[in-house]
Design a protein around this motif. Structure first.
Motif, PDB file in Angstrom:
ATOM      1  N   GLY A   1       2.688 -23.382 -22.792  1.00 14.21           N
ATOM      2  CA  GLY A   1       3.415 -24.408 -22.086  1.00 14.21           C
ATOM      3  C   GLY A   1       4.254 -23.755 -21.598  1.00 14.21           C
ATOM      4  O   GLY A   1       5.393 -23.968 -20.531  1.00 14.21           O
ATOM      5  N   ARG A   2       3.953 -22.340 -21.170  1.00 11.45           N
ATOM      6  CA  ARG A   2       4.439 -21.437 -20.280  1.00 11.45           C
ATOM      7  C   ARG A   2       3.848 -21.032 -19.271  1.00 11.45           C
ATOM      8  O   ARG A   2       3.000 -21.696 -18.723  1.00 11.45           O
ATOM      9  CB  ARG A   2       4.445 -19.722 -20.292  1.00 11.45           C
ATOM     10  N   ARG A   3       4.394 -21.008 -17.934  1.00 11.19           N
ATOM     11  CA  ARG A   3       3.724 -20.701 -16.384  1.00 11.19           C
ATOM     12  C   ARG A   3       3.405 -18.790 -16.826  1.00 11.19           C
ATOM     13  O   ARG A   3       3.416 -18.441 -16.904  1.00 11.19           O
ATOM     14  CB  ARG A   3       4.927 -20.839 -15.407  1.00 11.19           C
ATOM     15  N   PHE A   4       1.942 -19.183 -15.799  1.00 11.46           N
ATOM     16  CA  PHE A   4       1.331 -17.827 -15.689  1.00 11.46           C
ATOM     17  C   PHE A   4       0.977 -17.197 -14.827  1.00 11.46           C
ATOM     18  O   PHE A   4       0.707 -18.102 -13.692  1.00 11.46           O
ATOM     19  CB  PHE A   4       0.063 -18.278 -16.546  1.00 11.46           C
ATOM     20  N   ILE A   5       1.548 -15.669 -14.830  1.00 10.78           N
ATOM     21  CA  ILE A   5       0.835 -14.972 -13.303  1.00 10.78           C
ATOM     22  C   ILE A   5       0.095 -13.717 -13.559  1.00 10.78           C
ATOM     23  O   ILE A   5      -0.008 -12.615 -14.856  1.00 10.78           O
ATOM     24  CB  ILE A   5       1.731 -14.523 -12.232  1.00 10.78           C
ATOM     25  N   GLY A   6      -1.061 -13.693 -13.349  1.00  7.85           N
ATOM     26  CA  GLY A   6      -2.074 -12.396 -13.893  1.00  7.85           C
ATOM     27  C   GLY A   6      -2.711 -12.328 -12.791  1.00  7.85           C
ATOM     28  O   GLY A   6      -2.943 -12.263 -11.209  1.00  7.85           O
ATOM     29  N   PHE A   7      -2.952 -10.619 -12.674  1.00  5.05           N
ATOM     30  CA  PHE A   7      -3.988  -9.574 -11.798  1.00  5.05           C
ATOM     31  C   PHE A   7      -4.604  -8.781 -11.735  1.00  5.05           C
ATOM     32  O   PHE A   7      -4.662  -8.610 -13.451  1.00  5.05           O
ATOM     33  CB  PHE A   7      -2.488  -8.028 -11.455  1.00  5.05           C
ATOM     34  N   GLU A   8      -6.225  -8.935 -11.676  1.00  3.57           N
ATOM     35  CA  GLU A   8      -7.171  -8.029 -12.114  1.00  3.57           C
ATOM     36  C   GLU A   8      -7.326  -7.643 -10.474  1.00  3.57           C
ATOM     37  O   GLU A   8      -7.242  -7.975  -9.472  1.00  3.57           O
ATOM     38  CB  GLU A   8      -7.937  -9.277 -12.327  1.00  3.57           C
ATOM     39  N   SER A   9      -8.019  -6.462 -10.475  1.00  7.18           N
ATOM     40  CA  SER A   9      -8.860  -5.489  -9.201  1.00  7.18           C
ATOM     41  C   SER A   9      -9.740  -6.734  -9.203  1.00  7.18           C
ATOM     42  O   SER A   9     -10.188  -6.027  -8.133  1.00  7.18           O
ATOM     43  CB  SER A   9      -8.310  -4.303  -9.251  1.00  7.18           C
ATOM     44  N   ASP A  10     -10.486  -6.452 -10.476  1.00  6.55           N
ATOM     45  CA  ASP A  10     -12.078  -6.658 -10.194  1.00  6.55           C
ATOM     46  C   ASP A  10     -11.862  -8.402  -9.958  1.00  6.55           C
ATOM     47  O   ASP A  10     -11.579  -8.936 -10.480  1.00  6.55           O
ATOM     48  CB  ASP A  10     -12.712  -6.044 -11.089  1.00  6.55           C
ATOM     49  N   GLN A  11     -13.038  -8.575  -8.635  1.00  8.54           N
ATOM     50  CA  GLN A  11     -12.095 -10.295  -8.378  1.00  8.54           C
ATOM     51  C   GLN A  11     -13.162 -10.605  -9.071  1.00  8.54           C
ATOM     52  O   GLN A  11     -13.142 -12.592  -9.497  1.00  8.54           O
ATOM     53  CB  GLN A  11     -13.525  -9.793  -6.951  1.00  8.54           C
ATOM     54  N   ASP A  12     -14.495 -10.361  -9.656  1.00 10.57           N
ATOM     55  CA  ASP A  12     -15.542 -10.916  -9.856  1.00 10.57           C
ATOM     56  C   ASP A  12     -14.830 -11.685 -11.629  1.00 10.57           C
ATOM     57  O   ASP A  12     -15.117 -12.753 -12.355  1.00 10.57           O
ATOM     58  CB  ASP A  12     -16.827 -10.753 -10.660  1.00 10.57           C
ATOM     59  N   ARG A  13     -14.368 -10.638 -12.263  1.00  7.19           N
ATOM     60  CA  ARG A  13     -13.464 -11.039 -13.408  1.00  7.19           C
ATOM     61  C   ARG A  13     -12.369 -11.349 -13.184  1.00  7.19           C
ATOM     62  O   ARG A  13     -11.910 -12.842 -14.569  1.00  7.19           O
ATOM     63  CB  ARG A  13     -12.511  -9.653 -13.933  1.00  7.19           C
ATOM     64  N   LEU A  14     -11.341 -11.666 -12.114  1.00  2.00           N
ATOM     65  CA  LEU A  14     -10.172 -12.740 -11.818  1.00  2.00           C
ATOM     66  C   LEU A  14     -10.917 -14.069 -11.523  1.00  2.00           C
ATOM     67  O   LEU A  14     -10.346 -15.133 -11.857  1.00  2.00           O
ATOM     68  CB  LEU A  14     -10.017 -12.449  -9.736  1.00  2.00           C
TER      69      LEU A  14
END
Length: 155
Positions: A132-145
């Motif tokens: 039930g948490r809100r999430f922000i994630g960063f990833e430099s690899d566009q395919d992985r993102l």
């Protein structure tokens, strides 16, 4: 050190949790010391933050001295192994579900934001959503993102 300096520019580092990683990756060759630990940084926007010590205290997390068991929680967690727990599909670079659940239980409530600056395959996002948490994630690899976003949406 580089990550700590960068993180300190934007957030306040509260602690670094070190856990026993039973399946080390990226081992140099020839083998010297086998890296069996992995770190997770706990940082906040200010010094005002929630920490639910009861959520993470048990016999394996208490610090043992020469005398009786001391009260308190250590940032060295050796009781969680790198195995799949629950129904989540574990992918390479995902942290164990039990580890992320313990951290989120101790440091957040429902609807709080969880930031993962190295989202990789989205494991933290899936567990955050489940809890039930809100999430922000960063990833430099566009395919992985893109793969992580799909996993989180399904989760």
């Amino acid at each position: 050190g580089m990550y700590q300096s960068l993180l300190n520019s934007f957030l306040k580092i509260q602690t670094r949790i070190t856990w026993r990683n039973s399946s080390p990756k990226d081992q140099t060759s020839p083998l010297t010391w086998i890296n069996r630990t992995s770190d997770i940084w706990f940082a906040t926007k200010s010094d005002e933050f929630m920490f639910n010590q009861k959520a993470v205290t048990d016999e394996t997390n208490n610090v043992k001295s020469n005398g009786p068991l001391e009260l308190g929680v250590t940032n060295l967690w050796s009781d969680i192994m790198d195995i799949q727990i629950g129904s989540t599909i574990k992918m390479e670079s995902d942290k164990p579900e039990q580890l992320i659940q313990r951290i989120l239980t101790a440091s957040s409530f429902k609807l709080n934001w969880v930031l993962d600056p190295f989202a990789r395959t989205g494991g933290v996002g899936i567990i955050s959503k489940k809890m039930g948490r809100r999430f922000i994630g960063f990833e430099s690899d566009q395919d992985r993102l893109l793969m992580a976003m799909k996993r989180i949406d399904k989760g």
